[in-house]
Design an enzyme around this catalytic site. Structure first.
Site, PDB file in Angstrom:
ATOM      1  N   HIS A   1     -21.411   4.040 -69.172  1.00  0.00           N
ATOM      2  CA  HIS A   1     -21.618   5.294 -69.895  1.00  0.00           C
ATOM      3  C   HIS A   1     -20.305   6.008 -70.216  1.00  0.00           C
ATOM      4  O   HIS A   1     -20.052   6.424 -71.350  1.00  0.00           O
ATOM      5  CB  HIS A   1     -22.519   6.180 -69.046  1.00  0.00           C
ATOM      6  CG  HIS A   1     -23.030   7.408 -69.702  1.00  0.00           C
ATOM      7  ND1 HIS A   1     -22.373   8.615 -69.647  1.00  0.00           N
ATOM      8  CD2 HIS A   1     -24.153   7.634 -70.418  1.00  0.00           C
ATOM      9  CE1 HIS A   1     -23.072   9.531 -70.293  1.00  0.00           C
ATOM     10  NE2 HIS A   1     -24.150   8.962 -70.779  1.00  0.00           N
TER      11      HIS A   1
ATOM     12  N   SER B   1     -25.710  12.606 -74.731  1.00  0.00           N
ATOM     13  CA  SER B   1     -24.463  12.120 -74.135  1.00  0.00           C
ATOM     14  C   SER B   1     -23.519  11.581 -75.196  1.00  0.00           C
ATOM     15  O   SER B   1     -22.301  11.585 -75.010  1.00  0.00           O
ATOM     16  CB  SER B   1     -24.749  10.990 -73.142  1.00  0.00           C
ATOM     17  OG  SER B   1     -25.074  11.470 -71.881  1.00  0.00           O
TER      18      SER B   1
ATOM     19  N   ASP C   1     -17.398  11.664 -65.884  1.00  0.00           N
ATOM     20  CA  ASP C   1     -18.500  10.746 -66.173  1.00  0.00           C
ATOM     21  C   ASP C   1     -18.580   9.663 -65.097  1.00  0.00           C
ATOM     22  O   ASP C   1     -18.175   9.889 -63.950  1.00  0.00           O
ATOM     23  CB  ASP C   1     -18.294  10.142 -67.567  1.00  0.00           C
ATOM     24  CG  ASP C   1     -19.607   9.869 -68.291  1.00  0.00           C
ATOM     25  OD1 ASP C   1     -20.366   9.001 -67.829  1.00  0.00           O
ATOM     26  OD2 ASP C   1     -19.870  10.520 -69.321  1.00  0.00           O
TER      27      ASP C   1
END
Length: 585
Positions: free
Chosen positions: A204, A400, A164
């Site tokens: 994220h 996600s 990620d």
């Protein structure tokens, strides 16, 4: 940038490419090893290429890269993939004519940043202690994670890789479970093992990591599998937060070599939302990333990936208006041969998102025979609440956020059965998911047990730790085999690791594409040659295809060996193929 994020954190926006929805006691390595020395200095106009050859010794092709105006930035001999840089516009065309070179493709339509040759370390964020205490959040109760924790929180021997934007390893809810020794940056396509290179360049990856394995420590939130270990593999590049193919390849190779039982992949591989095999550059991207994924799987690693946030039917592709996202997007007409990487690669578990309740999230991609399972991803006001860098917490919505719920359940499954293979984990995720019926929406095709919106259903953490004996071994063959007129076709499966005889209720699933199934006679052939008739389909059955599960009493047969699905076509005119089949012992 890639497709826009569906949701944003309370603190900062989701990196666009990471947005398939759109990272304190752990210490790093004692030595700060610099990344591998570059082959040459960066120059304006530097582009990156995948040069693909036979796995093994790539020295001859590496020599040709240098001889033809390029430099070798990284090399993965085990899969025959070289990452080359060059400023020459003729480099790719020249290399395609070199003996031993199978494919060459540019991985981006923009220049490689100068930072690739001297990457800056992400800052260590200052931490804000929390006064939040753990509570049962809607996403965790929806998959029964809160009930699963009373049985098991997972094993610290299970390592989950977060591929990620990076992970904040200092976060109070991440630090207890963070595995610095196996964390790395793969930005630009080669490992940077310096301490802290794995840290989040956005937020994220930290949010994803918290959903998987935030510690059960009385603070903030609890992850699906709060007893497993988290490793950060940063594959996003700073400034752009893009995930190019060479980064993904590096990440999968690292996962395989470092014993990750599961990886979470909440992104698509930039700059193409869909890679098409009729384009020479994109064909090389498909092949390179596929080889790396197969390498990781061969080492025991299961990849879990987000399906994407465009409310797009992945089984009915027509257009792509957002690629390439590193330069100027163009409107492309595409077909189903074009794939979202890594989520549509063979062996990868593709995850759709659900909102608060058994409903498809409004943004979630879907697709019959594409979606494997579903999980909470949030929708609108009901976001997924998880960790953010600097000791903070916030909501995000997207596939996600759904994917790490599945990665967490897979980690629980692996904790209960350390010997489970990636194929075993895939099968168990499907078998233990709770069937979710289609809503009144014509786009949702299929059955309650398996459909375009939810696949096999919503994952269930409690079933993963329920203490029942692990399901029997599962073996599959997804290679296409043509079924021609008046001919017999066979597809083999090699069964290993199953002692003794086959069961009295051997499960045989077949997926045969054929335009007149009444022509077909289906049989299972045991390793000793014994033939078990599955079905002689009535001649008058004019329907298409055979997608069906059969049960065979094979208790007199030794389980280990080569089993075959035999398909005999008894008439002219209509043909087809064995699309896939599997055995469950």
């Amino acid at each position: 940038m890639a497709a826009a994020a569906i949701g944003a954190a309370l603190v900062t926006a989701v990196p666009a490419s990471a947005a398939q929805a759109a990272p304190g006691a752990a210490s790093g390595p004692t030595a700060s090893a610099a990344p591998t020395a570059p082959q040459a200095a960066w120059a304006a106009g530097t582009r990156a290429y995948l040069v693909i050859t036979a796995p093994g010794d790539t020295s001859a092709v590496r020599g040709a890269v240098t001889a033809n105006g390029g430099t070798v930035f990284a090399s993965h001999d085990a899969i025959g993939v070289i990452v080359a840089h060059s400023t020459s516009p003729a480099f790719a065309g020249t290399m395609r004519g070199v003996a031993g070179v199978q494919q060459v493709g540019a991985t981006r339509t923009s220049d490689v940043p100068a930072d690739a040759y001297d990457p800056a370390l992400p800052a260590a964020p200052s931490q804000s202690p929390t006064i939040l205490t753990e509570s049962n959040r809607w996403d965790m109760t929806q998959i029964k994670a809160d009930k699963a924790w009373a049985v098991s929180t997972g094993s610290s021997a299970v390592k989950v890789g977060v591929l990620d934007t990076g992970v904040d390893d200092l976060h109070q809810d991440i630090a207890p479970n963070f595995n610095a020794a196996d964390s790395v940056s793969c930005a630009y396509g080669r490992p940077d093992t310096r301490a802290g290179a794995w840290r989040d360049i956005g937020d994220h990856g930290t949010h994803v990591a918290g959903t998987i394995a935030a510690a059960r420590n009385g603070k903030g939130v609890i992850g699906v599998a709060p007893g497993v270990r988290i490793s950060s593999v940063r594959i996003a590049e700073p400034t752009t937060s893009m995930f190019f193919a060479e980064n993904t390849i590096c990440g999968f190779m690292w996962a395989g070599d470092h014993g990750f039982k599961v990886t979470n992949n909440s992104y698509y591989t930039d700059p193409w939302m869909f890679n098409c095999p009729d384009n020479v550059d994109q064909a090389a991207i498909i092949e390179g990333v596929k080889r790396a994924q197969q390498y990781a799987e061969g080492k025991g690693s299961l990849q879990v990936a987000a399906a994407g946030n465009s409310n797009y039917d992945l089984a009915n592709k027509r257009t792509d208006r957002s690629s390439p996202n590193d330069s100027t997007p163009v409107n492309r007409t595409i077909t189903n041969a074009c794939i979202d990487i890594p989520t549509e690669l063979p062996g990868v578990v593709t995850v759709a998102a659900m909102g608060n309740g058994n409903a498809k999230a409004s943004y979630s991609n879907f697709g019959r025979d594409i979606i494997d399972v579903a999980a909470p991803g949030g929708d609108g006001a009901s976001g997924v609440y998880s960790t953010l860098p600097g000791g903070k917490y916030g909501n995000m919505n997207g596939t996600s956020m759904a994917s790490p719920h599945v990665a967490g359940v897979a980690a629980l499954l692996a904790s209960t059965d350390p010997g489970a293979t990636p194929a075993d984990l895939r099968a168990r995720l499907a078998a233990q998911a709770n069937d979710t019926a289609c809503p009144s929406d014509s786009r949702c095709t299929g059955t309650t047990a398996d459909n375009a919106f939810f696949g096999e259903g919503q994952v269930d953490a409690l079933k993963a730790v329920a203490g029942t004996p692990p399901p029997a071994r599962y073996f599959e063959n997804t290679a296409d085999v043509a079924v021609n007129d008046n001919a017999t076709a066979e597809s083999p499966i090699t069964v290993t690791g199953v002692a003794g005889n086959a069961p009295a209720a051997l499960t045989v699933f077949v997926d045969i594409k054929h335009t007149y199934r009444g022509d077909l006679v289906l049989s299972l052939v045991a390793p000793d040659g014994t033939v078990y008739l599955l079905e002689d389909i009535p001649d008058g059955d004019s329907a298409d295809n055979v997608v069906k599960t059969y049960t065979v009493n094979a208790s007199s047969e030794v389980a280990a060996g080569v089993w075959k699905l035999r398909v005999r076509d008894t008439a002219a005119q209509d043909t087809g193929r064995i699309d896939a089949w599997n055995l469950t012992f």
